[in-house]
Motif scaffolding. Structure first.
Motif, short mmCIF file in Angstrom:
data_model
loop_
_atom_site.label_atom_id
_atom_site.label_comp_id
_atom_site.label_asym_id
_atom_site.label_seq_id
_atom_site.Cartn_x
_atom_site.Cartn_y
_atom_site.Cartn_z
N PRO A 234 23.36 -17.12 -11.39
CA PRO A 234 23.22 -16.84 -12.88
C PRO A 234 22.06 -16.51 -13.34
N ALA A 235 21.63 -15.70 -14.12
CA ALA A 235 20.19 -15.37 -14.61
C ALA A 235 19.77 -16.53 -15.57
N ASN A 236 20.55 -17.14 -16.18
CA ASN A 236 20.22 -18.28 -17.30
C ASN A 236 19.87 -19.70 -16.56
N SER A 237 19.98 -19.63 -15.21
CA SER A 237 19.62 -20.79 -14.45
C SER A 237 18.18 -20.64 -14.29
N PHE A 238 17.39 -19.67 -14.26
CA PHE A 238 16.08 -19.55 -14.07
C PHE A 238 15.01 -19.51 -15.38
N MET A 239 13.94 -19.55 -15.06
CA MET A 239 12.90 -19.84 -16.25
C MET A 239 12.77 -18.21 -17.01
N ASN A 240 12.81 -17.32 -16.25
CA ASN A 240 12.72 -15.93 -16.68
C ASN A 240 11.48 -15.70 -17.67
N GLY A 241 10.29 -16.34 -17.04
CA GLY A 241 9.04 -16.13 -17.61
C GLY A 241 8.72 -17.52 -18.61
N ASP A 242 9.58 -18.25 -19.10
CA ASP A 242 9.38 -19.35 -20.05
C ASP A 242 8.58 -20.41 -19.12
N VAL A 243 7.92 -21.11 -19.97
CA VAL A 243 7.01 -21.94 -19.13
C VAL A 243 7.68 -23.59 -19.29
N PRO A 244 7.51 -24.49 -18.10
CA PRO A 244 8.11 -25.55 -18.47
C PRO A 244 7.77 -26.35 -19.52
N GLY A 245 8.86 -27.04 -20.14
CA GLY A 245 8.46 -27.91 -21.37
C GLY A 245 9.00 -27.03 -22.42
#
Length: 260
Positions: A234-245
């Motif tokens: 699933p794509a929404n299981s990845f960060m997709n360019g967002d940063v931790p936090g």
């Protein structure tokens, strides 16, 4: 927190009682992601319908978290999102159709016979029309049922697209990792899980929204990296360019090409 928002208040209670968003995501077994919790607590939650993710989290909380849903002082998750119930409109009585009186000069017995013949003729026509309609509908439904089943089976049996644009993209798994499957349409052929924060390469994305947990975008990544090569996640299981936090605002990396 959105002031006066029952759904947001209930989610914040769940987050607080479990020790944080990541802890809630982990304790619930991945029923909801940290990104989704960020969206929900910001007021971006399902408002047109009660989604599968909301139902699953509600059911889990009822069995695993004592005090839910009353401790938060607001309705449960499934009672505070989605559209309000609607009452049906007023019932309008059917118009009464009265027979047109016969000519006053005709004898009473003749008038009665004429009216009876007209009524019988009308009933015969109506009865024949209803019978024909029922036969046609029944025939159409009988013919449509196997066709619909065949169409569904044909859709699942179609080969999955697997071609991107020739350039691989790197994606990082989220804080709770990601699951993999051989077929995103049926979740058959489960593969090895992707550990949290693993960076891997994906070939393309495919739209298969039948599983509620992949909402709102409904996309899956076809993985290229060796250990999970050829599997879907699933794509929404990845960060997709967002940063931790956070903030977590991307459920899909749309730079990844659509599979063809």
């Amino acid at each position: 927190m959105v002031p006066g928002d029952a759904f947001v208040a209930q989610v914040n209670w769940l987050v607080a009682v479990t020790g944080g968003k990541e802890q809630l995501a982990q304790r619930s077994g991945g029923l909801v992601s940290v990104r989704t919790l960020d969206n929900w607590t910001a007021g971006n939650y399902p408002r047109t319908k009660v989604t599968g993710a909301v139902r699953e989290l509600d059911m889990w909380a009822r069995t695993q978290l004592p005090g839910y849903p009353t401790a938060a002082g607001v309705p449960s998750l499934i009672e505070s999102c989605g559209p309000a119930s609607r009452n049906g409109g007023p019932v309008v009585a059917d118009e009464v159709i009265r027979p047109v009186p016969d000519e006053p000069t005709a004898p009473p017995s003749r008038r009665w016979r004429r009216w009876a013949l007209m009524a019988a003729a009308q009933l015969s026509v109506i009865g024949a029309a209803v019978l024909v309609t029922l036969l046609v509908v029944d025939e159409e439904e009988s013919a449509a049922a196997p066709d619909g089943t065949a169409a569904a089976n044909e859709l699942v049996n179609l080969p999955l697209p697997s071609t991107g644009d020739g350039r691989l993209r790197q994606e990082e798994a989220g804080s709770i990792g990601a699951n993999t499957y051989a077929d995103p349409r049926t979740l058959e052929g489960g593969g090895p899980a992707i550990p949290p924060n693993t960076v891997l390469e994906v070939r393309c994305r495919y739209y298969a929204p039948s599983v509620p947990s992949v909402t709102p975008d409904g996309f899956w990544y076809l993985i290229e990296t060796a250990e999970w090569n050829g599997l879907w996640s699933p794509a929404n299981s990845f960060m997709n360019g967002d940063v931790p936090g956070g903030p977590y605002i991307h459920n899909t990396d749309f730079d990844v090409p659509v599979c063809e």
